[in-house]
Write a protein that holds these residues in place. Structure first.
Motif, PDB file in Angstrom:
ATOM      1  N   ARG A 144       0.725  -1.262  -0.041  1.00  0.00           N
ATOM      2  CA  ARG A 144      -0.121   0.148   0.031  1.00  0.00           C
ATOM      3  C   ARG A 144       0.951   1.195  -0.027  1.00  0.00           C
ATOM      4  N   VAL A 145       2.095   1.154   0.646  1.00  0.00           N
ATOM      5  CA  VAL A 145       2.660   2.452   0.807  1.00  0.00           C
ATOM      6  C   VAL A 145       3.475   2.535  -0.680  1.00  0.00           C
ATOM      7  N   ALA A 146       4.001   1.473  -1.447  1.00  0.00           N
ATOM      8  CA  ALA A 146       4.430   1.403  -2.600  1.00  0.00           C
ATOM      9  C   ALA A 146       3.381   1.844  -3.656  1.00  0.00           C
ATOM     10  N   ILE A 147       2.276   1.597  -3.370  1.00  0.00           N
ATOM     11  CA  ILE A 147       1.193   2.352  -4.402  1.00  0.00           C
ATOM     12  C   ILE A 147       0.835   3.712  -4.034  1.00  0.00           C
ATOM     13  N   ALA A 148       1.026   4.146  -2.876  1.00  0.00           N
ATOM     14  CA  ALA A 148       0.650   5.449  -2.616  1.00  0.00           C
ATOM     15  C   ALA A 148       2.010   6.272  -3.188  1.00  0.00           C
ATOM     16  N   ARG A 149       3.164   5.945  -3.221  1.00  0.00           N
ATOM     17  CA  ARG A 149       4.328   6.500  -3.787  1.00  0.00           C
ATOM     18  C   ARG A 149       4.041   6.394  -5.262  1.00  0.00           C
ATOM     19  N   ALA A 150       3.584   5.558  -5.960  1.00  0.00           N
ATOM     20  CA  ALA A 150       3.477   5.373  -7.345  1.00  0.00           C
ATOM     21  C   ALA A 150       2.522   6.460  -7.770  1.00  0.00           C
ATOM     22  N   LEU A 151       1.728   6.835  -6.960  1.00  0.00           N
ATOM     23  CA  LEU A 151       0.760   7.831  -7.295  1.00  0.00           C
ATOM     24  C   LEU A 151       1.075   9.371  -7.249  1.00  0.00           C
ATOM     25  N   THR A 152       2.052   9.663  -6.594  1.00  0.00           N
ATOM     26  CA  THR A 152       2.152  11.040  -6.037  1.00  0.00           C
ATOM     27  C   THR A 152       2.433  12.084  -7.271  1.00  0.00           C
ATOM     28  N   LEU A 153       2.990  11.430  -8.438  1.00  0.00           N
ATOM     29  CA  LEU A 153       3.035  12.455  -9.392  1.00  0.00           C
ATOM     30  C   LEU A 153       1.916  12.341 -10.360  1.00  0.00           C
ATOM     31  N   ASP A 154       0.899  12.021  -9.944  1.00  0.00           N
ATOM     32  CA  ASP A 154      -0.326  11.749 -10.777  1.00  0.00           C
ATOM     33  C   ASP A 154      -0.381  11.239 -12.038  1.00  0.00           C
ATOM     34  N   PRO A 155      -0.055   9.835 -12.109  1.00  0.00           N
ATOM     35  CA  PRO A 155       0.283   9.417 -13.134  1.00  0.00           C
ATOM     36  C   PRO A 155      -0.956   8.921 -13.922  1.00  0.00           C
ATOM     37  N   ASP A 156      -0.801   8.832 -15.322  1.00  0.00           N
ATOM     38  CA  ASP A 156      -2.116   8.328 -16.091  1.00  0.00           C
ATOM     39  C   ASP A 156      -1.900   6.696 -16.059  1.00  0.00           C
ATOM     40  N   ILE A 157      -0.994   6.155 -15.904  1.00  0.00           N
ATOM     41  CA  ILE A 157      -0.821   4.849 -16.049  1.00  0.00           C
ATOM     42  C   ILE A 157       0.068   4.237 -14.864  1.00  0.00           C
ATOM     43  N   LEU A 158      -0.712   3.016 -14.389  1.00  0.00           N
ATOM     44  CA  LEU A 158       0.122   2.576 -13.129  1.00  0.00           C
ATOM     45  C   LEU A 158       0.329   0.812 -13.711  1.00  0.00           C
ATOM     46  N   LEU A 159       1.903   0.722 -13.786  1.00  0.00           N
ATOM     47  CA  LEU A 159       2.422  -0.573 -14.097  1.00  0.00           C
ATOM     48  C   LEU A 159       2.684  -1.413 -12.796  1.00  0.00           C
ATOM     49  N   SER A 160       2.343  -2.622 -13.075  1.00  0.00           N
ATOM     50  CA  SER A 160       2.411  -3.395 -11.696  1.00  0.00           C
ATOM     51  C   SER A 160       3.091  -4.731 -12.188  1.00  0.00           C
ATOM     52  N   ASP A 161       4.352  -5.056 -11.381  1.00  0.00           N
ATOM     53  CA  ASP A 161       5.046  -6.120 -12.009  1.00  0.00           C
ATOM     54  C   ASP A 161       5.053  -7.097 -10.710  1.00  0.00           C
ATOM     55  N   GLU A 162       4.032  -8.118 -10.738  1.00  0.00           N
ATOM     56  CA  GLU A 162       3.740  -9.194  -9.793  1.00  0.00           C
ATOM     57  C   GLU A 162       3.513  -8.527  -8.447  1.00  0.00           C
ATOM     58  N   ALA A 163       2.766  -7.307  -8.465  1.00  0.00           N
ATOM     59  CA  ALA A 163       2.711  -6.783  -7.212  1.00  0.00           C
ATOM     60  C   ALA A 163       1.952  -7.735  -6.142  1.00  0.00           C
ATOM     61  N   THR A 164       1.487  -8.897  -6.332  1.00  0.00           N
ATOM     62  CA  THR A 164       0.785  -9.535  -5.171  1.00  0.00           C
ATOM     63  C   THR A 164       1.307 -10.790  -4.950  1.00  0.00           C
ATOM     64  N   SER A 165       2.457 -11.028  -5.809  1.00  0.00           N
ATOM     65  CA  SER A 165       2.819 -12.520  -5.965  1.00  0.00           C
ATOM     66  C   SER A 165       3.613 -12.968  -4.421  1.00  0.00           C
ATOM     67  N   ALA A 166       3.825 -11.598  -3.612  1.00  0.00           N
ATOM     68  CA  ALA A 166       4.582 -12.108  -2.246  1.00  0.00           C
ATOM     69  C   ALA A 166       3.526 -12.181  -1.403  1.00  0.00           C
ATOM     70  N   LEU A 167       2.303 -12.142  -1.757  1.00  0.00           N
ATOM     71  CA  LEU A 167       1.235 -11.950  -0.653  1.00  0.00           C
ATOM     72  C   LEU A 167       0.617 -13.053  -0.694  1.00  0.00           C
ATOM     73  N   ASP A 168      -0.164 -13.263   0.515  1.00  0.00           N
ATOM     74  CA  ASP A 168      -1.300 -14.285   0.770  1.00  0.00           C
ATOM     75  C   ASP A 168      -2.573 -14.008   0.048  1.00  0.00           C
ATOM     76  N   PRO A 169      -3.451 -15.101  -0.293  1.00  0.00           N
ATOM     77  CA  PRO A 169      -4.574 -14.895  -0.984  1.00  0.00           C
ATOM     78  C   PRO A 169      -5.188 -13.772  -0.481  1.00  0.00           C
ATOM     79  N   ASN A 170      -5.678 -13.602   0.680  1.00  0.00           N
ATOM     80  CA  ASN A 170      -6.479 -12.715   1.287  1.00  0.00           C
ATOM     81  C   ASN A 170      -5.770 -11.182   1.075  1.00  0.00           C
ATOM     82  N   THR A 171      -4.558 -11.051   1.364  1.00  0.00           N
ATOM     83  CA  THR A 171      -4.036  -9.858   0.999  1.00  0.00           C
ATOM     84  C   THR A 171      -4.078  -9.598  -0.284  1.00  0.00           C
ATOM     85  N   THR A 172      -3.965 -10.449  -1.099  1.00  0.00           N
ATOM     86  CA  THR A 172      -3.731 -10.453  -2.574  1.00  0.00           C
ATOM     87  C   THR A 172      -5.307  -9.555  -3.122  1.00  0.00           C
TER      88      THR A 172
END
Ligand SMILES: Nc1ncnc2c1ncn2[C@@H]1O[C@H](COP(=O)(O)OP(=O)(O)O)[C@@H](O)[C@H]1O
Ligand SMILES: [Mg+2]
Length: 319
Positions: A144-172
């Motif tokens: 969630r922190v990384a997501i907030a950081r990725a949004l600071t410059l008001d992007p049009d596009i968010l790229l996510s490279d395996e962002a949930t791969s290290a997380l358990d199913p519920n957290t995913t």
């Protein structure tokens, strides 16, 4: 928003992306799926100009990426946020400082930074953690922190490279729900790379299947799963084994239909027995879809086909 035509990418002599063609529209949640080594991250990195491509065209926000000069590339990248599997947070900085970092680099003033970071921490549900350090957070919170950081410059596009791969199913699921919210509320296009079909089913409107640098499937997510072609089936490890006796009929259950009782009502109405020899129902983008293969005797074929013709569903006799 993103238009890729006949793109080829090599590392040395090795071709790692072969004739990629795709379009991603503004507001899409688009998944790039494939096994490890397929070229997913490479494709993602070409999109934000972190990797070069040798042939073909890759247009993002009306820019041919390979033509951008260094300074233009920095401006261009400002509009593209990125998140990763292992979060890439700075351990010695607090949550607030981590999120603030891109704005500091771009020289924003303190009050603008404070307001933006507070707003974003609120959006990702971490207002009470702004003074914490990454090591005090769970995996989901770090993302969630990384997501907030990725949004600071008001992007049009968010790229996510395996962002949930290290997380358990519920957290995913909770992170995917946050990404959906960001997509809807901020109208940010999301391109996500994953090797997990579950992620695709939960969030993506369209998906591209990549295998050894080749596109083997590209479609609306429901259709990819609803009527998978041979390559897709193989990819999913779902090559069907069906009986050689009798007639096998495959019935598809498209989205927004409540045909799950069709099989039992058909059995009752026609007064016949049949075996369900293969089947899968699953939830995709909150719709139930899937398919079932039933096996009937040759003598029942006409009866069953006539019945199915009266129903508004897709079905086929398997050869
Ligand atoms: N910097 C690099 N130099 C040479 N080969 C690379 C480099 N990065 C990735 N590759 C190769 O390119 C292919 C695709 O890698 P990658 O895009 O990381 O796949 P994925 O993200 O789907 O797992 C792999 O065969 C990988 O070994
Ligand atoms: Mg990768």
């Amino acid at each position: 928003m993103v238009e890729i035509k006949n793109l080829n990418k090599y590392y040395g002599d090795v071709k790692v992306l072969n004739d990629i063609n795709l379009t991603i529209d503004k507001g899409d949640i688009f998944a790039i799926v494939g096994h490890s080594g397929a070229g997913k991250s490479t494709l993602l990195r070409c999109i934000n100009g972190l990797e070069e491509y040798q042939e073909g065209s890759l247009i993002v926000n009306n820019h041919e990426v390979k033509n951008l000069k260094k300074k233009e590339l920095n401006e261009f990248r400002k509009k593209i946020g990125m998140i990763f599997q292992h979060f890439s947070l700075l351990q010695r900085k607090t949550v607030f400082e981590n999120v603030a970092l891109p704005m500091e680099i771009w020289g924003y003033d303190d009050s603008t930074i404070k307001k933006k970071v507070d707003d974003l921490l609120h959006l990702v549900g971490l207002s009470n953690k702004s003074k914490s350090y990454p090591k005090e957070l769970s995996g989901g919170q770090k993302q969630r922190v990384a997501i907030a950081r990725a949004l600071t410059l008001d992007p049009d596009i968010l790229l996510s490279d395996e962002a949930t791969s290290a997380l358990d199913p519920n957290t995913t699921t909770s992170i995917l729900n946050l990404l959906k919210k960001i997509n809807q509320e901020l109208n940010i296009t999301i391109i996500l790379v994953t090797h997990e079909m579950e992620v695709v089913k939960q969030i993506a409107q369209k998906a591209l299947l990549l295998e050894f640098g080749n596109i083997i499937g590209l479609d609306v997510t429901e259709d990819l799963f609803l009527q998978p072609d041979e390559k897709m089936k193989h990819f999913l490890g779902e090559d069907e084994v069906v009986p050689t006796d009798g007639v096998n009929i495959k019935i598809y259950f498209p989205k927004d239909s409540a045909h799950q009782s069709l099989i039992t009502s058909m059995a009752r109405k026609l007064d016949i027995d049949f075996n369900i020899v293969w089947g899968k129902l699953e939830e995709i983008n909150t719709h139930i879809i899937g398919n079932i293969v039933i096996n009937i005797e040759d003598s029942q074929k006409d009866l069953v086909c006539d019945y199915l013709k009266t129903k508004d569903i897709n079905w086929e006799i398997l050869k």
